[in-house]
Motif scaffolding. Structure first.
Motif, PDB file in Angstrom:
ATOM      1  N   LEU A 120       0.840  -1.203   0.000  1.00 18.52           N
ATOM      2  CA  LEU A 120       0.000   0.000   0.000  1.00 18.52           C
ATOM      3  C   LEU A 120       0.878   1.256   0.000  1.00 18.52           C
ATOM      4  O   LEU A 120       0.863   2.059   0.937  1.00 18.52           O
ATOM      5  N   GLY A 121       1.650   1.424  -1.059  1.00 20.19           N
ATOM      6  CA  GLY A 121       2.637   2.492  -1.171  1.00 20.19           C
ATOM      7  C   GLY A 121       2.124   3.903  -0.906  1.00 20.19           C
ATOM      8  O   GLY A 121       2.720   4.638  -0.123  1.00 20.19           O
ATOM      9  N   PRO A 122       1.025   4.332  -1.549  1.00 20.80           N
ATOM     10  CA  PRO A 122       0.548   5.690  -1.298  1.00 20.80           C
ATOM     11  C   PRO A 122       0.204   5.928   0.185  1.00 20.80           C
ATOM     12  O   PRO A 122       0.521   6.991   0.727  1.00 20.80           O
ATOM     13  N   ALA A 123      -0.410   4.961   0.823  1.00 19.87           N
ATOM     14  CA  ALA A 123      -0.746   5.108   2.248  1.00 19.87           C
ATOM     15  C   ALA A 123       0.535   5.183   3.083  1.00 19.87           C
ATOM     16  O   ALA A 123       0.642   6.016   3.992  1.00 19.87           O
ATOM     17  N   LEU A 124       1.501   4.342   2.775  1.00 24.40           N
ATOM     18  CA  LEU A 124       2.762   4.362   3.524  1.00 24.40           C
ATOM     19  C   LEU A 124       3.446   5.729   3.420  1.00 24.40           C
ATOM     20  O   LEU A 124       3.983   6.232   4.411  1.00 24.40           O
ATOM     21  N   ARG A 125       3.408   6.327   2.239  1.00 25.43           N
ATOM     22  CA  ARG A 125       4.026   7.658   2.065  1.00 25.43           C
ATOM     23  C   ARG A 125       3.316   8.708   2.924  1.00 25.43           C
ATOM     24  O   ARG A 125       3.960   9.577   3.516  1.00 25.43           O
ATOM     25  N   ILE A 126       2.005   8.630   3.005  1.00 21.14           N
ATOM     26  CA  ILE A 126       1.248   9.557   3.859  1.00 21.14           C
ATOM     27  C   ILE A 126       1.685   9.379   5.309  1.00 21.14           C
ATOM     28  O   ILE A 126       1.997  10.358   5.994  1.00 21.14           O
ATOM     29  N   TYR A 127       1.710   8.145   5.771  1.00 15.88           N
ATOM     30  CA  TYR A 127       2.060   7.883   7.176  1.00 15.88           C
ATOM     31  C   TYR A 127       3.471   8.377   7.494  1.00 15.88           C
ATOM     32  O   TYR A 127       3.704   8.985   8.528  1.00 15.88           O
ATOM     33  N   GLU A 128       4.401   8.113   6.590  1.00 19.67           N
ATOM     34  CA  GLU A 128       5.787   8.549   6.820  1.00 19.67           C
ATOM     35  C   GLU A 128       5.887  10.074   6.868  1.00 19.67           C
ATOM     36  O   GLU A 128       6.584  10.626   7.706  1.00 19.67           O
ATOM     37  N   LYS A 129       5.165  10.770   5.981  1.00 21.59           N
ATOM     38  CA  LYS A 129       5.180  12.235   5.975  1.00 21.59           C
ATOM     39  C   LYS A 129       4.635  12.801   7.291  1.00 21.59           C
ATOM     40  O   LYS A 129       5.013  13.890   7.696  1.00 21.59           O
ATOM     41  N   LEU A 130       3.741  12.054   7.931  1.00 19.22           N
ATOM     42  CA  LEU A 130       3.144  12.508   9.192  1.00 19.22           C
ATOM     43  C   LEU A 130       3.940  12.058  10.416  1.00 19.22           C
ATOM     44  O   LEU A 130       3.503  12.272  11.543  1.00 19.22           O
ATOM     45  N   GLY A 131       5.103  11.441  10.184  1.00 21.43           N
ATOM     46  CA  GLY A 131       5.982  11.083  11.294  1.00 21.43           C
ATOM     47  C   GLY A 131       5.860   9.673  11.821  1.00 21.43           C
ATOM     48  O   GLY A 131       6.518   9.318  12.799  1.00 21.43           O
ATOM     49  N   PHE A 132       5.025   8.846  11.210  1.00 23.12           N
ATOM     50  CA  PHE A 132       4.929   7.452  11.649  1.00 23.12           C
ATOM     51  C   PHE A 132       6.243   6.740  11.349  1.00 23.12           C
ATOM     52  O   PHE A 132       6.854   6.958  10.298  1.00 23.12           O
ATOM     53  N   LYS A 133       6.666   5.904  12.272  1.00 24.79           N
ATOM     54  CA  LYS A 133       7.875   5.090  12.122  1.00 24.79           C
ATOM     55  C   LYS A 133       7.494   3.622  12.299  1.00 24.79           C
ATOM     56  O   LYS A 133       6.588   3.297  13.062  1.00 24.79           O
ATOM     57  N   GLU A 134       8.238   2.739  11.624  1.00 26.62           N
ATOM     58  CA  GLU A 134       7.974   1.315  11.782  1.00 26.62           C
ATOM     59  C   GLU A 134       8.248   0.878  13.212  1.00 26.62           C
ATOM     60  O   GLU A 134       9.168   1.367  13.865  1.00 26.62           O
ATOM     61  N   ALA A 135       7.427  -0.046  13.688  1.00 23.87           N
ATOM     62  CA  ALA A 135       7.546  -0.586  15.039  1.00 23.87           C
ATOM     63  C   ALA A 135       7.504  -2.105  14.951  1.00 23.87           C
ATOM     64  O   ALA A 135       7.139  -2.668  13.909  1.00 23.87           O
ATOM     65  N   GLU A 136       7.860  -2.759  16.029  1.00 22.13           N
ATOM     66  CA  GLU A 136       7.850  -4.219  16.039  1.00 22.13           C
ATOM     67  C   GLU A 136       6.418  -4.742  15.989  1.00 22.13           C
ATOM     68  O   GLU A 136       5.553  -4.310  16.739  1.00 22.13           O
ATOM     69  N   MET A 137       6.194  -5.668  15.085  1.00 20.39           N
ATOM     70  CA  MET A 137       4.875  -6.246  14.856  1.00 20.39           C
ATOM     71  C   MET A 137       4.616  -7.386  15.828  1.00 20.39           C
ATOM     72  O   MET A 137       5.484  -8.235  16.014  1.00 20.39           O
ATOM     73  N   GLU A 138       3.431  -7.411  16.407  1.00 16.44           N
ATOM     74  CA  GLU A 138       3.038  -8.533  17.254  1.00 16.44           C
ATOM     75  C   GLU A 138       2.677  -9.724  16.369  1.00 16.44           C
ATOM     76  O   GLU A 138       2.092  -9.547  15.307  1.00 16.44           O
ATOM     77  N   ALA A 139       2.989 -10.905  16.806  1.00 17.86           N
ATOM     78  CA  ALA A 139       2.648 -12.108  16.038  1.00 17.86           C
ATOM     79  C   ALA A 139       1.139 -12.302  16.046  1.00 17.86           C
ATOM     80  O   ALA A 139       0.489 -12.190  17.083  1.00 17.86           O
ATOM     81  N   GLY A 140       0.581 -12.557  14.870  1.00 14.07           N
ATOM     82  CA  GLY A 140      -0.821 -12.908  14.764  1.00 14.07           C
ATOM     83  C   GLY A 140      -1.817 -11.786  14.955  1.00 14.07           C
ATOM     84  O   GLY A 140      -3.005 -12.045  15.114  1.00 14.07           O
ATOM     85  N   LYS A 141      -1.387 -10.535  14.948  1.00 18.78           N
ATOM     86  CA  LYS A 141      -2.320  -9.421  15.159  1.00 18.78           C
ATOM     87  C   LYS A 141      -3.371  -9.382  14.041  1.00 18.78           C
ATOM     88  O   LYS A 141      -4.548  -9.466  14.302  1.00 18.78           O
ATOM     89  N   TYR A 142      -2.910  -9.218  12.803  1.00 16.33           N
ATOM     90  CA  TYR A 142      -3.806  -9.239  11.647  1.00 16.33           C
ATOM     91  C   TYR A 142      -3.128 -10.060  10.553  1.00 16.33           C
ATOM     92  O   TYR A 142      -1.950  -9.878  10.287  1.00 16.33           O
TER      93      TYR A 142
END
Length: 153
Positions: A120-142
């Motif tokens: 979901l490239g366009p969404a990822l670019r929006i999130y990054e522009k707003l300061g979101f950073k990658e975090a550790e993913m929980e197993a089995g969340k979605y």
């Protein structure tokens, strides 16, 4: 370009939350049980527990939506951000994302997380522009999500 109006949740607008999000989820993935619960009963699953839903209106048409699910005091999850295909690329996703982060602050939020997919490239670019950073993913969340992001607000 027409003015993008951000409007709050109302029961009459609930069908747009379902139709806009169901379209992109079914096109790119498949509906999971948590999707069904949020899309069929947004008031019970998102609003009543302390979250909110907002919509983007362009002219007379609802063209986008996003939800904010309360996880705990001070922490929210951005859920179900979708924009109608006919108006993608016009800044509606960014307007929705900014508005929902402002709403999170209003509701006492200190942190917002989201779960998404790397395709979901366009969404990822929006999130990054707003300061979101990658975090550790929980197993089995979605099942469909391969990225977790967070931002302090």
């Amino acid at each position: 370009m027409e003015h993008i109006e951000i409007i709050p949740y109302s029961p009459e607008l609930s069908p747009f939350f379902k139709s806009i999000n169901q379209a992109w989820v079914e096109e790119l993935f498949s509906i999971e049980p948590f999707d069904r619960a949020q899309l069929e009963a947004p008031e019970e699953t998102i609003i009543k527990p302390g979250g909110t839903i907002i919509y983007a209106k362009l002219g007379d048409e609802i063209v986008g939506t996003v939800g904010l699910h309360k996880i705990s005091d001070g922490e929210f999850e951005l859920v179900k951000m979708g924009v109608s295909p006919s108006v993608q690329g016009k800044g509606i996703g960014m307007a929705l994302a900014k508005a929902i982060l402002d709403k999170a602050k209003e509701l006492g939020g200190k942190k917002v997380v989201l779960y998404t997919h790397s395709k979901l490239g366009p969404a990822l670019r929006i999130y990054e522009k707003l300061g979101f950073k990658e975090a550790e993913m929980e197993a089995g969340k979605y099942c469909r999500c391969d990225i977790k992001m967070k931002v302090e607000i």
